[in-house]
Design a protein around this motif. Structure first.
Motif, PDB file in Angstrom:
ATOM      1  N   ASP A 106       0.848  -1.183   0.000  1.00 43.54           N
ATOM      2  CA  ASP A 106       0.000   0.000   0.000  1.00 43.54           C
ATOM      3  C   ASP A 106       0.886   1.237   0.000  1.00 43.54           C
ATOM      4  O   ASP A 106       2.115   1.143  -0.009  1.00 43.54           O
ATOM      5  CB  ASP A 106      -0.957  -0.016   1.196  1.00 43.54           C
ATOM      6  N   ASP A 107       0.305   2.406   0.012  1.00 38.88           N
ATOM      7  CA  ASP A 107       1.079   3.647  -0.084  1.00 38.88           C
ATOM      8  C   ASP A 107       2.015   3.816   1.111  1.00 38.88           C
ATOM      9  O   ASP A 107       3.155   4.264   0.961  1.00 38.88           O
ATOM     10  CB  ASP A 107       0.124   4.841  -0.175  1.00 38.88           C
ATOM     11  N   GLY A 108       1.556   3.447   2.308  1.00 36.27           N
ATOM     12  CA  GLY A 108       2.405   3.594   3.486  1.00 36.27           C
ATOM     13  C   GLY A 108       3.622   2.692   3.436  1.00 36.27           C
ATOM     14  O   GLY A 108       4.753   3.112   3.742  1.00 36.27           O
ATOM     15  N   GLU A 109       3.424   1.430   3.042  1.00 37.19           N
ATOM     16  CA  GLU A 109       4.552   0.505   2.951  1.00 37.19           C
ATOM     17  C   GLU A 109       5.519   0.920   1.846  1.00 37.19           C
ATOM     18  O   GLU A 109       6.745   0.807   1.987  1.00 37.19           O
ATOM     19  CB  GLU A 109       4.034  -0.907   2.693  1.00 37.19           C
ATOM     20  N   LEU A 110       4.985   1.420   0.729  1.00 41.64           N
ATOM     21  CA  LEU A 110       5.840   1.847  -0.378  1.00 41.64           C
ATOM     22  C   LEU A 110       6.675   3.057   0.021  1.00 41.64           C
ATOM     23  O   LEU A 110       7.867   3.138  -0.305  1.00 41.64           O
ATOM     24  CB  LEU A 110       4.980   2.159  -1.599  1.00 41.64           C
ATOM     25  N   ARG A 111       6.109   4.000   0.742  1.00 39.67           N
ATOM     26  CA  ARG A 111       6.858   5.171   1.210  1.00 39.67           C
ATOM     27  C   ARG A 111       7.987   4.735   2.147  1.00 39.67           C
ATOM     28  O   ARG A 111       9.115   5.220   2.045  1.00 39.67           O
ATOM     29  CB  ARG A 111       5.914   6.142   1.919  1.00 39.67           C
ATOM     30  N   ALA A 112       7.681   3.811   3.054  1.00 42.33           N
ATOM     31  CA  ALA A 112       8.713   3.348   3.993  1.00 42.33           C
ATOM     32  C   ALA A 112       9.828   2.590   3.271  1.00 42.33           C
ATOM     33  O   ALA A 112      11.010   2.739   3.604  1.00 42.33           O
ATOM     34  CB  ALA A 112       8.069   2.467   5.060  1.00 42.33           C
ATOM     35  N   ALA A 113       9.459   1.777   2.272  1.00 41.99           N
ATOM     36  CA  ALA A 113      10.480   1.033   1.532  1.00 41.99           C
ATOM     37  C   ALA A 113      11.389   1.973   0.757  1.00 41.99           C
ATOM     38  O   ALA A 113      12.622   1.784   0.705  1.00 41.99           O
ATOM     39  CB  ALA A 113       9.805   0.037   0.594  1.00 41.99           C
ATOM     40  N   LEU A 114      10.823   3.014   0.143  1.00 40.08           N
ATOM     41  CA  LEU A 114      11.643   3.982  -0.595  1.00 40.08           C
ATOM     42  C   LEU A 114      12.581   4.742   0.344  1.00 40.08           C
ATOM     43  O   LEU A 114      13.746   4.982   0.016  1.00 40.08           O
ATOM     44  CB  LEU A 114      10.734   4.959  -1.343  1.00 40.08           C
ATOM     45  N   GLU A 115      12.096   5.123   1.518  1.00 37.89           N
ATOM     46  CA  GLU A 115      12.951   5.826   2.479  1.00 37.89           C
ATOM     47  C   GLU A 115      14.103   4.939   2.935  1.00 37.89           C
ATOM     48  O   GLU A 115      15.246   5.415   3.084  1.00 37.89           O
ATOM     49  CB  GLU A 115      12.108   6.274   3.675  1.00 37.89           C
ATOM     50  N   ALA A 116      13.835   3.656   3.154  1.00 34.16           N
ATOM     51  CA  ALA A 116      14.899   2.751   3.582  1.00 34.16           C
ATOM     52  C   ALA A 116      15.974   2.613   2.515  1.00 34.16           C
ATOM     53  O   ALA A 116      17.178   2.569   2.815  1.00 34.16           O
ATOM     54  CB  ALA A 116      14.303   1.377   3.920  1.00 34.16           C
ATOM     55  N   ILE A 117      15.577   2.541   1.240  1.00 37.19           N
ATOM     56  CA  ILE A 117      16.561   2.415   0.159  1.00 37.19           C
ATOM     57  C   ILE A 117      17.353   3.707  -0.005  1.00 37.19           C
ATOM     58  O   ILE A 117      18.578   3.692  -0.173  1.00 37.19           O
ATOM     59  CB  ILE A 117      15.841   2.036  -1.161  1.00 37.19           C
ATOM     60  N   LEU A 118      16.662   4.856   0.053  1.00 34.03           N
ATOM     61  CA  LEU A 118      17.342   6.132  -0.157  1.00 34.03           C
ATOM     62  C   LEU A 118      18.330   6.453   0.960  1.00 34.03           C
ATOM     63  O   LEU A 118      19.264   7.242   0.761  1.00 34.03           O
ATOM     64  CB  LEU A 118      16.304   7.256  -0.269  1.00 34.03           C
ATOM     65  N   LEU A 119      18.155   5.870   2.131  1.00 36.44           N
ATOM     66  CA  LEU A 119      19.099   6.125   3.223  1.00 36.44           C
ATOM     67  C   LEU A 119      20.428   5.408   3.036  1.00 36.44           C
ATOM     68  O   LEU A 119      21.421   5.778   3.664  1.00 36.44           O
ATOM     69  CB  LEU A 119      18.468   5.702   4.555  1.00 36.44           C
ATOM     70  N   VAL A 120      20.469   4.364   2.190  1.00 34.65           N
ATOM     71  CA  VAL A 120      21.708   3.585   2.046  1.00 34.65           C
ATOM     72  C   VAL A 120      22.406   3.810   0.713  1.00 34.65           C
ATOM     73  O   VAL A 120      23.510   3.299   0.514  1.00 34.65           O
ATOM     74  CB  VAL A 120      21.412   2.078   2.220  1.00 34.65           C
ATOM     75  N   VAL A 121      21.794   4.540  -0.217  1.00 29.32           N
ATOM     76  CA  VAL A 121      22.431   4.746  -1.512  1.00 29.32           C
ATOM     77  C   VAL A 121      23.533   5.788  -1.357  1.00 29.32           C
ATOM     78  O   VAL A 121      23.457   6.697  -0.523  1.00 29.32           O
ATOM     79  CB  VAL A 121      21.400   5.192  -2.568  1.00 29.32           C
ATOM     80  N   ASP A 122      24.602   5.632  -2.167  1.00 26.26           N
ATOM     81  CA  ASP A 122      25.705   6.588  -2.155  1.00 26.26           C
ATOM     82  C   ASP A 122      25.741   7.442  -3.405  1.00 26.26           C
ATOM     83  O   ASP A 122      26.683   8.217  -3.605  1.00 26.26           O
ATOM     84  CB  ASP A 122      27.043   5.860  -1.996  1.00 26.26           C
ATOM     85  N   GLU A 123      24.742   7.311  -4.263  1.00 24.62           N
ATOM     86  CA  GLU A 123      24.622   8.150  -5.448  1.00 24.62           C
ATOM     87  C   GLU A 123      23.157   8.184  -5.841  1.00 24.62           C
ATOM     88  O   GLU A 123      22.371   7.321  -5.434  1.00 24.62           O
ATOM     89  CB  GLU A 123      25.473   7.608  -6.604  1.00 24.62           C
ATOM     90  N   PRO A 124      22.756   9.153  -6.653  1.00 24.10           N
ATOM     91  CA  PRO A 124      21.342   9.221  -7.036  1.00 24.10           C
ATOM     92  C   PRO A 124      20.899   7.960  -7.768  1.00 24.10           C
ATOM     93  O   PRO A 124      21.594   7.434  -8.621  1.00 24.10           O
ATOM     94  CB  PRO A 124      21.295  10.451  -7.958  1.00 24.10           C
ATOM     95  N   VAL A 125      19.710   7.476  -7.404  1.00 21.13           N
ATOM     96  CA  VAL A 125      19.170   6.256  -7.986  1.00 21.13           C
ATOM     97  C   VAL A 125      17.954   6.620  -8.835  1.00 21.13           C
ATOM     98  O   VAL A 125      17.125   7.439  -8.443  1.00 21.13           O
ATOM     99  CB  VAL A 125      18.795   5.241  -6.884  1.00 21.13           C
ATOM    100  N   ALA A 126      17.888   6.028 -10.029  1.00 18.37           N
ATOM    101  CA  ALA A 126      16.830   6.363 -10.977  1.00 18.37           C
ATOM    102  C   ALA A 126      15.504   5.729 -10.571  1.00 18.37           C
ATOM    103  O   ALA A 126      15.457   4.738  -9.835  1.00 18.37           O
ATOM    104  CB  ALA A 126      17.220   5.902 -12.387  1.00 18.37           C
ATOM    105  N   GLU A 127      14.430   6.295 -11.079  1.00 18.29           N
ATOM    106  CA  GLU A 127      13.092   5.776 -10.774  1.00 18.29           C
ATOM    107  C   GLU A 127      12.896   4.375 -11.354  1.00 18.29           C
ATOM    108  O   GLU A 127      12.215   3.542 -10.761  1.00 18.29           O
ATOM    109  CB  GLU A 127      12.042   6.729 -11.343  1.00 18.29           C
TER     110      GLU A 127
END
Length: 286
Positions: A106-127
Motif C-alpha cells: 500500500d502507499d504507506g509501505e511503499l513510502r517506507a520502503a523507498l525511504e529505507a533504500i534512499l538512506l543507504v544509496v551513495d549516489e542518485p538512484v533512478a526511478e
C-alpha cells in the motif's frame, strides 16, 4: 608278306605291326618260321611347305586370378560410459520477503520502503531501478517520490529529497550547511583552487571541449588543472576531436550531484555576469 603286299607307307606298316605280347603262340612241333626280311627303306614322301609350316599356337585363355574376399574388420564393442552419481539438488532457502507480497504494497509501505533504500544509496538512484527493485509501476514510484519530497519540505526537516543527475537522493538543507561542515570537515577544508574553479566553469559551459581550447580561453596552460579535475571525478573524457585527434572533456555525474543539478541545462546563464563591453574586449584581444 611279299613285296607286292607291303604297305605303301610307314603309317600302314606301323598299323600292321603287332607287338610280340599280342602275337599268337607258335606250336612247339613246328619250327619257327624264318624272320622276315626287313622291308626296304622307302623314300620319305615330300610334304608341301604349306603343310610343314607350323600353325598358330593355340592361345590359352588366362586363368582368372583368385579373388579373395575382404576380411571383415573387427567391430569393437562400444565402451560403456561411466555413470556419474547425480549431483545433490541445492536446497534454496525461502526468501524472508515473499515476491507476491511486493505487488500488494500500500502507499504507506511503499513510502517506507523507498525511504529505507534512499538512506543507504551513495549516489542518485533512478526511478526505473527503484521500480524494478520494488516491482511497482514507474509512474507510481515517481508520484510517491515527489510526494515524499514535498512532505519533507512542508514538515521542515533538516534533509530534503531531490532529483539530481537523473536520480533521487537525500540531501541536507542549505540552511544547516554550517553545522554539517563543522561535523564533517572538523576544521579541515578541501576546496578547489581559483584556477580549478575557472577551468571547471569553462568545461561546464563549453563542453565537450579540448584541453587546448580551455587553455586558450583562460590564457594559461591548464594541463595540471585538468589532471586535478580528472582525479577528483568532476570531469571525464568523452572521445576525441575529429580534426586534431585531441581528447574532449565534459562534466561528470559527480559534478551534477555536487551542484544539485539534474542536467547541465540547469546551469545559470552567463549573460548577467558578462561586462557590457565584452565585444570590445574580444576585439582588443585579437
Amino acid at each position: 608278306m611279299s613285296t607286292d603286299e607291303q604297305p605303301d607307307s610307314l603309317a600302314e606298316q606301323a598299323a600292321a605291326w603287332v607287338p610280340p605280347w599280342a602275337r599268337a603262340p607258335v606250336p612247339a612241333e613246328r619250327a619257327p618260321a624264318p624272320e622276315p626280311e626287313p622291308p626296304p627303306a622307302l623314300e620319305p614322301e615330300l610334304v608341301p611347305a604349306a603343310e610343314l609350316a607350323p600353325g598358330p599356337e593355340p592361345v590359352s585363355a588366362p586363368e582368372p586370378e583368385p579373388v579373395s574376399a575382404p576380411e571383415p574388420e573387427p567391430v569393437s564393442a562400444p565402451e560403456p560410459e561411466p555413470v556419474s552419481a547425480p549431483e545433490p539438488t541445492p536446497v534454496v532457502e525461502p526468501s524472508p520477503v515473499r515476491p507476491e507480497a511486493l505487488a500488494l504494497l500500500d502507499d504507506g509501505e511503499l513510502r517506507a520502503a523507498l525511504e529505507a533504500i534512499l538512506l543507504v544509496v551513495d549516489e542518485p538512484v533512478a526511478e526505473v531501478i527503484l521500480a524494478q527493485v520494488l516491482e511497482q509501476p514507474t509512474d507510481r514510484i515517481a508520484a510517491v517520490l515527489a510526494d515524499l519530497s514535498a512532505g519533507y519540505t512542508a514538515a521542515g526537516h533538516g534533509f530534503d529529497l531531490r532529483r539530481v543527475a537523473g536520480g533521487w537522493r537525500l540531501y541536507t538543507r542549505p540552511e544547516y550547511a554550517p553545522y554539517v561542515e563543522r561535523f564533517v570537515l572538523d576544521g579541515q577544508s578541501a576546496r578547489l583552487t581559483q584556477a580549478a574553479l575557472e577551468t571547471l566553469a569553462v568545461v561546464a559551459y563549453k563542453q565537450p571541449v579540448t584541453r587546448g581550447r580551455v587553455s586558450a580561453i583562460r590564457g594559461v596552460n591548464c594541463d595540471g588543472v585538468i589532471r586535478t579535475l580528472l582525479s577528483r571525478g568532476l570531469i571525464e573524457e568523452c572521445g576525441s576531436e575529429p580534426e586534431s585527434g585531441a581528447y574532449l572533456y565534459r562534466t561528470s555525474t559527480l559534478f551534477l550531484e555536487k551542484l544539485g543539478l539534474d542536467s547541465v541545462e540547469e546551469l545559470p546563464s552567463l549573460a548577467p555576469f558578462l561586462p557590457d563591453d565584452v565585444e570590445e574586449i574580444a576585439d582588443a584581444q585579437r
